[in-house]
Design an enzyme around this catalytic site. Structure first.
Site, short mmCIF file in Angstrom:
data_model
loop_
_atom_site.label_atom_id
_atom_site.label_comp_id
_atom_site.label_asym_id
_atom_site.label_seq_id
_atom_site.Cartn_x
_atom_site.Cartn_y
_atom_site.Cartn_z
N ARG A 14 -5.14 -1.75 8.65
CA ARG A 14 -6.36 -2.53 8.41
C ARG A 14 -6.05 -3.66 7.45
O ARG A 14 -5.01 -3.68 6.79
CB ARG A 14 -7.49 -1.65 7.91
CG ARG A 14 -7.16 -0.85 6.67
CD ARG A 14 -8.38 -0.05 6.17
NE ARG A 14 -7.96 0.90 5.15
CZ ARG A 14 -7.62 2.16 5.39
NH1 ARG A 14 -7.68 2.65 6.60
NH2 ARG A 14 -7.22 2.95 4.40
N ASP A 33 0.83 -1.21 0.00
CA ASP A 33 0.00 0.00 0.00
C ASP A 33 0.87 1.26 0.00
O ASP A 33 1.94 1.27 0.59
CB ASP A 33 -0.92 -0.02 1.24
CG ASP A 33 -2.09 0.94 1.09
OD1 ASP A 33 -2.35 1.41 -0.03
OD2 ASP A 33 -2.74 1.22 2.12
N ASN A 83 -10.92 -2.61 -5.58
CA ASN A 83 -10.16 -1.63 -6.36
C ASN A 83 -10.83 -1.27 -7.69
O ASN A 83 -10.42 -0.32 -8.35
CB ASN A 83 -8.72 -2.12 -6.60
CG ASN A 83 -7.84 -2.02 -5.37
OD1 ASN A 83 -6.93 -2.83 -5.16
ND2 ASN A 83 -8.08 -1.02 -4.53
N ASN A 117 1.31 3.38 -3.02
CA ASN A 117 1.84 3.81 -4.33
C ASN A 117 1.34 5.20 -4.71
O ASN A 117 2.10 6.03 -5.21
CB ASN A 117 1.38 2.83 -5.43
CG ASN A 117 1.96 1.45 -5.28
OD1 ASN A 117 2.85 1.24 -4.46
ND2 ASN A 117 1.46 0.51 -6.06
N GLY A 118 0.05 5.43 -4.47
CA GLY A 118 -0.54 6.71 -4.86
C GLY A 118 0.09 7.86 -4.08
O GLY A 118 0.46 8.89 -4.64
C1 IPE Z 1 -5.42 -2.74 -0.33
O1 IPE Z 1 -5.06 -1.42 -0.52
C2 IPE Z 1 -5.43 -3.47 -1.64
C3 IPE Z 1 -4.13 -3.70 -2.25
C4 IPE Z 1 -2.97 -3.40 -1.73
C5 IPE Z 1 -4.16 -4.34 -3.54
P1 IPE Z 1 -6.15 -0.28 -0.70
O2 IPE Z 1 -5.40 1.00 -0.80
O3 IPE Z 1 -7.06 -0.60 -1.82
O4 IPE Z 1 -6.97 -0.38 0.66
P2 IPE Z 1 -7.87 0.68 1.42
O5 IPE Z 1 -8.85 1.20 0.43
O6 IPE Z 1 -6.95 1.76 1.89
O7 IPE Z 1 -8.46 -0.08 2.54
C1 IPE Z 2 -1.40 0.23 -3.42
O1 IPE Z 2 -1.22 1.60 -3.46
C2 IPE Z 2 -1.67 -0.36 -4.79
C3 IPE Z 2 -3.05 -0.82 -4.96
C4 IPE Z 2 -3.99 -0.82 -4.07
C5 IPE Z 2 -3.39 -1.34 -6.27
P1 IPE Z 2 -2.45 2.60 -3.48
O2 IPE Z 2 -2.79 2.88 -4.91
O3 IPE Z 2 -3.55 2.13 -2.64
O4 IPE Z 2 -1.77 3.88 -2.85
P2 IPE Z 2 -2.42 4.91 -1.83
O5 IPE Z 2 -2.97 4.13 -0.69
O6 IPE Z 2 -3.50 5.63 -2.59
O7 IPE Z 2 -1.30 5.80 -1.45
MG MG Z 3 -4.05 2.37 -0.69
#
Ligand code: IPE
Ligand code: IPE
Ligand code: MG
Length: 254
Positions: free
Chosen positions: A203, A29, A77, A31-32
């Site tokens: 979580r 988690d 997702n 990356n964004g």
């Molecule tokens: C969990 O991360 C799913 C993956 C890492 C693939 P999310 O970023 O989707 O989870 P939430 O929305 O914060 O619970």
């Molecule tokens: C995890 O990073 C990758 C996936 C859930 C696919 P996120 O894309 O959830 O990154 P944040 O949580 O928005 O930083």
């Molecule tokens: Mg995330």
């Protein structure tokens, strides 16, 4: 030890601390946020995330693990913007195309868990190809959770079992934890000993909710693209200092 019918059949029943986990599962988690901090599009974070996943596979092998599960796309997702979903699909495809030869050479078995029904035909084909090509590779197993949700996996399993019961192939009273586990996407893989989540979120987000019932959890503040062998080793060290009791009492072996 008195074997009781009611005792749960966890794949690892030894209590006390275990120096090295056999199976580590990671919620990759952040990356964004990694991209946002740099003023880059989220996709750039996902691309760096793939590089971090590659590093994690190497680190897991070096650390002596046998199984690594990476959560790369959840059933939730799909709620993301269509462009981001497309990018994540494309990255999985590219990862399999680029890395399969190397994984095969390294005797790594690749398995994909999750619901394949709604995946694009080309991804479905690629995923089956990767599994077929690495079938029987048992040095190390990489499980990729893609379009995976724990509740979805449990429901699919329940439906399958219910069909068997109504077809008279199975007695409802004979459904044990072992039978249930053996019908999940993860059949044949021991339950995770340790679940790591990066990015500071605490979580489960619908990850391996059946299998991780007795896993240890380690939460790492680093964002996934920054995850490396050092963070991995530290998480394992933290795990090795924990004591797993499975509902028993400290210092006993059941
Ligand atoms: C969990 O991360 C799913 C993956 C890492 C693939 P999310 O970023 O989707 O989870 P939430 O929305 O914060 O619970
Ligand atoms: C995890 O990073 C990758 C996936 C859930 C696919 P996120 O894309 O959830 O990154 P944040 O949580 O928005 O930083
Ligand atoms: Mg995330």
């Amino acid at each position: 030890m008195i074997a009781s019918k009611a005792s749960p059949d966890h794949s690892v029943l030894e209590t006390g601390n275990l120096a090295t986990p056999r199976h580590v599962a990671i919620i990759m988690d952040g990356n964004g946020r990694w991209a946002q901090k740099r003023g880059l599009p989220r996709t750039a974070g996902h691309r760096e995330g793939v590089a971090a996943a590659r590093r994690a596979v190497d680190a897991a092998r070096d650390l002596g693990l046998k199984y690594l599960t990476l959560y790369s796309f959840s059933t939730e997702n799909w709620r993301r913007p269509a462009g981001e979903v497309r990018d994540l699909m494309a990255l999985l495809k590219q990862f399999i195309i680029d890395d399969l030869p190397r994984l095969k050479d390294q005797n790594v078995g690749v398995r994909i868990i999750g619901d394949r029904k709604n995946l694009m035909p080309d991804i479905k084909a690629l995923v089956s190809h990767a599994e077929k090509e690495t079938k029987g590779n048992n040095q190390f197993v990489l499980q990729i959770a893609f379009n995976y949700g724990g509740r979805d996996e449990i429901l699919r399993t329940v439906r399958e079992l219910a069909k068997d019961v109504s077809a008279g192939k199975l007695n409802a009273d004979d459904v044990t934890e072992a039978i249930f586990s053996g019908r999940l996407d993860t059949k044949g893989t021991p339950d995770p000993d340790l679940v790591i989540r990066t990015s500071g979120e605490k979580r489960i987000s619908n990850f391996l909710i059946w299998q991780a019932a007795y896993a240890e959890y380690v939460f790492v503040d680093a964002l996934w693209p920054d995850f490396n062998a050092d963070y991995f080793a530290k998480a394992i060290e933290e795990y090795s200092n924990r004591e797993r009791r499975y509902g028993g009492v400290s210092g006993t072996t059941g």
